[in-house]
Design a protein around this motif. Structure first.
Motif, PDB file in Angstrom:
ATOM      1  N   ARG A  20       0.834  -1.206   0.000  1.00  0.00           N
ATOM      2  CA  ARG A  20       0.000   0.000   0.000  1.00  0.00           C
ATOM      3  C   ARG A  20       0.865   1.250   0.000  1.00  0.00           C
ATOM      4  O   ARG A  20       0.572   2.235  -0.693  1.00  0.00           O
ATOM      5  CB  ARG A  20      -0.877   0.018   1.252  1.00  0.00           C
ATOM      6  N   LEU A  61       3.885   1.533  -1.177  1.00  0.00           N
ATOM      7  CA  LEU A  61       4.490   1.687  -2.503  1.00  0.00           C
ATOM      8  C   LEU A  61       3.469   2.226  -3.497  1.00  0.00           C
ATOM      9  O   LEU A  61       3.773   3.080  -4.335  1.00  0.00           O
ATOM     10  CB  LEU A  61       5.048   0.344  -2.984  1.00  0.00           C
ATOM     11  N   ALA A  62       2.226   1.737  -3.389  1.00  0.00           N
ATOM     12  CA  ALA A  62       1.183   2.228  -4.294  1.00  0.00           C
ATOM     13  C   ALA A  62       0.967   3.719  -4.075  1.00  0.00           C
ATOM     14  O   ALA A  62       0.798   4.477  -5.032  1.00  0.00           O
ATOM     15  CB  ALA A  62      -0.112   1.460  -4.063  1.00  0.00           C
ATOM     16  N   ILE A  73       3.596   5.571  -5.923  1.00  0.00           N
ATOM     17  CA  ILE A  73       3.439   5.580  -7.381  1.00  0.00           C
ATOM     18  C   ILE A  73       2.275   6.466  -7.795  1.00  0.00           C
ATOM     19  O   ILE A  73       2.298   7.111  -8.848  1.00  0.00           O
ATOM     20  CB  ILE A  73       3.189   4.133  -7.891  1.00  0.00           C
ATOM     21  N   GLU A  74       1.271   6.528  -6.942  1.00  0.00           N
ATOM     22  CA  GLU A  74       0.032   7.204  -7.326  1.00  0.00           C
ATOM     23  C   GLU A  74       0.258   8.666  -7.664  1.00  0.00           C
ATOM     24  O   GLU A  74       0.925   9.382  -6.947  1.00  0.00           O
ATOM     25  CB  GLU A  74      -0.928   7.132  -6.143  1.00  0.00           C
ATOM     26  N   GLY A  75      -0.342   9.086  -8.749  1.00  0.00           N
ATOM     27  CA  GLY A  75      -0.366  10.503  -9.077  1.00  0.00           C
ATOM     28  C   GLY A  75       0.924  11.072  -9.617  1.00  0.00           C
ATOM     29  O   GLY A  75       1.016  12.264  -9.862  1.00  0.00           O
ATOM     30  N   LYS A  76       1.907  10.243  -9.851  1.00  0.00           N
ATOM     31  CA  LYS A  76       3.161  10.777 -10.344  1.00  0.00           C
ATOM     32  C   LYS A  76       3.287  10.516 -11.843  1.00  0.00           C
ATOM     33  O   LYS A  76       2.753   9.557 -12.363  1.00  0.00           O
ATOM     34  CB  LYS A  76       4.329  10.110  -9.627  1.00  0.00           C
ATOM     35  N   THR A  77       4.065  11.368 -12.470  1.00  0.00           N
ATOM     36  CA  THR A  77       4.319  11.143 -13.891  1.00  0.00           C
ATOM     37  C   THR A  77       5.334  10.015 -14.030  1.00  0.00           C
ATOM     38  O   THR A  77       6.074   9.713 -13.103  1.00  0.00           O
ATOM     39  CB  THR A  77       4.911  12.397 -14.532  1.00  0.00           C
ATOM     40  N   PRO A  78       5.375   9.399 -15.207  1.00  0.00           N
ATOM     41  CA  PRO A  78       6.326   8.301 -15.411  1.00  0.00           C
ATOM     42  C   PRO A  78       7.771   8.702 -15.124  1.00  0.00           C
ATOM     43  O   PRO A  78       8.530   7.903 -14.561  1.00  0.00           O
ATOM     44  CB  PRO A  78       6.141   7.946 -16.881  1.00  0.00           C
ATOM     45  N   ILE A 128       8.336   8.621 -11.444  1.00  0.00           N
ATOM     46  CA  ILE A 128       8.375   7.258 -10.908  1.00  0.00           C
ATOM     47  C   ILE A 128       9.709   6.607 -11.247  1.00  0.00           C
ATOM     48  O   ILE A 128      10.324   5.924 -10.420  1.00  0.00           O
ATOM     49  CB  ILE A 128       7.198   6.429 -11.458  1.00  0.00           C
ATOM     50  N   ARG A 129      10.162   6.842 -12.463  1.00  0.00           N
ATOM     51  CA  ARG A 129      11.447   6.255 -12.870  1.00  0.00           C
ATOM     52  C   ARG A 129      12.562   6.793 -12.005  1.00  0.00           C
ATOM     53  O   ARG A 129      13.477   6.081 -11.626  1.00  0.00           O
ATOM     54  CB  ARG A 129      11.728   6.592 -14.331  1.00  0.00           C
ATOM     55  N   GLU A 150      -0.877  10.742 -23.347  1.00  0.00           N
ATOM     56  CA  GLU A 150      -2.101  10.114 -22.851  1.00  0.00           C
ATOM     57  C   GLU A 150      -1.765   8.701 -22.436  1.00  0.00           C
ATOM     58  O   GLU A 150      -1.504   7.863 -23.243  1.00  0.00           O
ATOM     59  CB  GLU A 150      -3.153  10.114 -23.959  1.00  0.00           C
ATOM     60  N   PRO A 151      -1.753   8.413 -21.144  1.00  0.00           N
ATOM     61  CA  PRO A 151      -1.223   7.125 -20.696  1.00  0.00           C
ATOM     62  C   PRO A 151      -1.941   5.923 -21.250  1.00  0.00           C
ATOM     63  O   PRO A 151      -1.303   4.984 -21.673  1.00  0.00           O
ATOM     64  CB  PRO A 151      -1.380   7.160 -19.178  1.00  0.00           C
ATOM     65  N   HIS A 193      -3.753  -1.531  -5.682  1.00  0.00           N
ATOM     66  CA  HIS A 193      -4.127  -0.397  -4.839  1.00  0.00           C
ATOM     67  C   HIS A 193      -4.232   0.890  -5.637  1.00  0.00           C
ATOM     68  O   HIS A 193      -4.611   1.932  -5.098  1.00  0.00           O
ATOM     69  CB  HIS A 193      -3.103  -0.201  -3.715  1.00  0.00           C
ATOM     70  N   GLU A 253      -3.931   4.400 -13.455  1.00  0.00           N
ATOM     71  CA  GLU A 253      -2.552   4.505 -12.983  1.00  0.00           C
ATOM     72  C   GLU A 253      -1.811   3.194 -13.190  1.00  0.00           C
ATOM     73  O   GLU A 253      -0.620   3.172 -13.495  1.00  0.00           O
ATOM     74  CB  GLU A 253      -2.545   4.856 -11.499  1.00  0.00           C
ATOM     75  N   LEU A 274       6.843   2.759 -17.979  1.00  0.00           N
ATOM     76  CA  LEU A 274       7.982   3.045 -17.127  1.00  0.00           C
ATOM     77  C   LEU A 274       9.280   2.485 -17.684  1.00  0.00           C
ATOM     78  O   LEU A 274      10.267   3.183 -17.789  1.00  0.00           O
ATOM     79  CB  LEU A 274       7.737   2.474 -15.725  1.00  0.00           C
TER      80      LEU A 274
END
Lengths: 359, 429
Positions: free
Chosen positions: A125, A127-128, A131-136, A139-140, A156-157, B34, B39, B46
């Motif tokens: 949770r 980690l999620a 990751i949530e709400g971030k641009t690639p 995250i990288r 557009e993801p 989650h 997302e 990535l």
């Protein structure tokens, strides 16, 4: 003496301990009730009877390092006590997962190897949430992921699902089919206008082709195939009768598609495309689409400009529907040849293409 | 441009190690589950390793969050949503456990048929389908052949299974709201789902008699317009909540002299733990001869919630009967049906002091009274509760309106209390 002995050994002071051997070889002694919170250790003790002494220590999985083990034991120590309220447990959990992401990943891995499900839930949770709400890119950056998908990045993801080579191929097929149908419609209309002008030019063009084939001492296969492609294209541009047109169009389309398909297939061994060729293919598809969509003088211009010739202006008469002259055809052929020469063509196609010319 | 070089063992390289991608598949599935579906699919950009990590997600949830763009044109959103779901389903690999579709712009989309067929083939276990607006969506017949379903939730749908429907063998939980189905369809459905444990049924059409024959049923929640409800073999039923939204004022003559509904209702509910009698259901239960006490006490009943019209003496009798038959009742919630109490008939309401005597509620700890308007029967009721609950800890009283609030408070202060710990909390309306 005996009194002192008895005073020292009080029953409530005797705690059961288990011995755990960590990946680096060191052996550690841990209270049994805390260690039993981990299903893996529990299993080892109960089913295999290990952990009772230093020599018989339980071997922890490789993913558990000493620092991680101490973290996990902290977690177990808190949670195995039944007295804490839910609120207390929650606040403990929140504080517990405040660590850098690298350690969080390692902790998740270690907890998973020990089958400690509540801790895995907690860390996943966390980690999620990271990751949530971030641009690639972000995250990288955080997780040090290699950026090896450069040309597939789009804004557009969810559209990225269409970047899968199979889907893209499918889309191209559909696009081509649609263009083809539209072309047919359009050509039928235009053909009705110029019925007379074509006839003479056809003969001429066939002769041209034959002479070109026979006269040129380049690799015959290559010539034939490229010529055929050119011929097809040219015929289409010249608005021949619809039947031949459509069959050639089909061939052209399928050839084009096959060729491109082969290109894609050949490079897609492990489901990954060489980005350079991918870009080239994309460009070509785009060009092709654009060319089909525009009307034919512009189309001619496109073809010639993409092959990098300067004699394009010569080929055009003021009237957009008239045919290029014979010598202009030669020039055209050479242009088109150079345009197609960098495409990889297969011998098996030549037979089909030859049939078209003499059909 | 050359593709990024793959390190041989990425987990062990010292500089900038990528720990996240090394985690086992089920852990990554857990992490991605989650996140919203959008997302999760985004992670495909990535790196090359992450390209298809999302495709083993076991739960697919498509709700209002999966499309961040809000446009005025619903057809654009609809088309986009259809495309997205098509793509995700096509690229998904592995088992699909749960599929939830609940988007406000998804109206009258026949692609749902196609997706349902696809999901049935993929052995889906949980299906949630919510059609927010528009006509009742007709469930395709392929869904009725799906034997892997464990949980089914439908909103605004029309159920018409084919004649070859043999029930859902593994279905444990069923939630139908705003549905249309025939009487025999419902009975067929319930009786052919042997493992059914939870049933929720709200606002249904086409059903009038609810005949529940479900041996494993534990949770039952219905709210709608029906004529009667009977249970059969429901000995495990522990939580029951029934709301009858139909005022049976007109039907009274029909029931004159019929056997007690209360008795009939409780025959097959020996182990009920929580009971909620909502809307007009107490009126339904009060029809017929109301017994003083049930033949078999509900020993497991610890929570009772009733919506009552204090002006109807039969309803009060029914409520008292329930109290007498629940020796272990701990928590009580009484909601007054305020719309009926405006017209106070008043006459036969409160000359029943003697009745209250035979009614000890020994274990009662918490009481909540809502919608009190201060009429005599209510006050009698409250005073009775206070007098006969020796272990009462808290009573919360919330009036219906602020008129006569101080009068009510004065009366409440006067009442004698049997329990030394009792607190009376008066809330603002």
């Amino acid at each position: 003496m005996s009194e002192i002995d008895m005073a020292v050994i009080k029953p409530e002071m005797i705690k059961a301990y288990v011995w755990l051997q960590i990946s680096d070889g060191s052996v550690q002694q841990v209270e049994q009730e805390i260690a039993m919170f981990c299903p893996f250790i529990c299993h080892e003790i109960l089913q295999k009877g290990m952990g009772s002494s230093k020599n018989n220590a339980i071997c922890l999985p490789q993913r558990v390092s000493p620092s991680l083990l101490s973290l996990i034991l902290d977690y177990c120590r808190f949670h195995q006590v039944p007295g804490h309220s839910n609120k207390e447990r929650k606040s403990f959990d929140e504080k517990f997962v405040r660590m850098d992401t690298k350690k969080l990943c390692e902790l998740t891995s270690a907890a998973d190897s020990l089958q400690l499900k509540p801790l895995v839930d907690l860390t996943s949770r966390a980690l999620a949430r990271i990751i949530e709400g971030k641009t690639p890119e972000e995250i990288r950056e955080i997780f040090h992921l290699p950026d090896d998908l450069t040309e597939e990045e789009k804004l557009e993801p969810l559209k990225n699902t269409t970047d899968d080579p199979r889907i893209r191929l499918l889309n191209r097929l559909y696009a081509k089919k649609r263009k083809e149908l539209r072309e047919r419609e359009r050509l039928k209309n235009v053909e009705a206008e110029d019925e007379h002008a074509d006839e003479h030019g056809d003969e001429r063009s066939v002769d041209d082709l034959l002479s070109f084939i026979n006269g040129n001492d380049r690799d015959p296969k290559e010539i034939k195939t490229t010529k055929n492609k050119k011929k097809n294209r040219r015929k289409k541009d010249q608005q021949k009768n619809s039947l031949k047109e459509t069959s050639e169009l089909n061939k052209e389309e399928s050839n084009g598609h096959d060729i491109r398909c082969q290109n894609a297939e050949a490079d897609r061994i492990d489901d990954e495309i060489d980005p350079a060729l991918q870009e080239k293919i994309d460009r070509e598809v785009e060009d092709f689409k654009r060319i089909l969509n525009s009307d034919w003088p512009k189309r001619m211009q496109e073809l010639l400009s993409s092959s990098g010739q300067e004699r394009k202006t010569m080929l055009f008469s003021t009237n957009g529907t008239s045919l290029p002259r014979r010598r202009d055809c030669m020039a055209l052929f050479s242009c088109l040849y150079s345009f197609f020469s960098h495409m990889i063509l297969l011998p098996s196609l030549t037979v089909d293409i030859l049939n078209i010319i003499w059909a | 441009m050359k593709r990024g070089e793959q390190p041989q063992s990425p987990c062990l390289t010292d500089l900038q190690p990528d720990k996240l991608s090394c985690l086992p598949g089920h852990v990554i599935d857990q992490i991605l589950s989650h996140l919203s579906i959008r997302e999760a699919v985004r992670t495909s950009v990535l790196s090359s390793k992450w390209r298809y990590k999302w495709s083993t997600l076991p739960n697919l949830v498509f709700d209002n969050q999966c499309l961040p763009i809000s446009s005025q044109d619903h057809s654009i959103i609809k088309n986009k949503l259809v495309r997205i779901i098509d793509h995700v389903l096509l690229l998904h690999s592995g088992a699909i456990n749960k599929f939830k579709l609940s988007h406000r712009d998804l109206i009258g989309v026949i692609d749902i048929d196609r997706w349902t067929l696809y999901l049935t083939r993929r052995s889906i276990k949980e299906l949630v389908l919510e059609i927010w607006k528009g006509h009742r969506y007709k469930i395709p017949s392929c869904l009725f052949t799906c034997q892997s379903l464990i949980h089914l939730e439908l909103f605004n749908c029309w159920l018409k299974p084919p004649s070859t429907f043999i029930g859902f063998r593994n279905l444990k939980s069923l939630d139908l709201q705003h549905v249309t189905m025939d009487q025999d369809v419902f009975e067929n459905l319930i009786s052919n789902c042997p493992l059914l444990e939870r049933l929720t049924l709200m606002n249904f059409d086409g059903l009038t008699h609810l005949n529940i024959d479900a041996p494993n049923l534990q949770f039952f929640d219905i709210g709608g317009k029906f004529e009667d409800v009977t249970f059969e073999n429901t000995f495990h039923l522990a939580v029951v909540s029934i709301g009858l939204y139909l005022n049976l004022e007109n039907e009274k003559n029909r029931w004159q002299g019929s056997s007690s509904n209360l008795l009939k209702f409780f025959v097959h509910l020996p182990h009920v733990r929580r009971l909620e009698v909502q809307s007009y259901f107490l009126k339904y239960l009060a029809v017929g001869v109301v017994p003083l006490k049930l033949p078999r006490p509900c020993v497991d009943l610890t929570y009772l919630s009733i919506r009552i019209n204090f002006n109807d003496s039969k309803e009060i009798s029914a409520a008292l009967c329930l109290f007498r038959s629940s020796p272990n009742l701990q928590e009580l919630e009484v909601l007054a049906r305020t719309e009926e109490q405006q017209s106070t008939l008043g006459i036969q309401a409160y000359s029943r002091e003697d009745e209250y005597w035979n009614c000890p509620v020994v274990q009662l700890q918490y009481v909540r009274m809502d919608g009190i308007s201060g009429i005599k029967p209510e006050l009698n009721f409250i005073s009775f509760l206070l007098l006969y609950s020796p272990v009462l800890e808290r009573m919360t009283v919330k009036p219906a309106s602020s008129n006569g609030g101080s009068e009510l408070m004065k009366e409440l202060l006067r009442f004698r209390r049997a329990s030394g710990l009792a607190e009376i909390i008066y809330l603002d309306p």
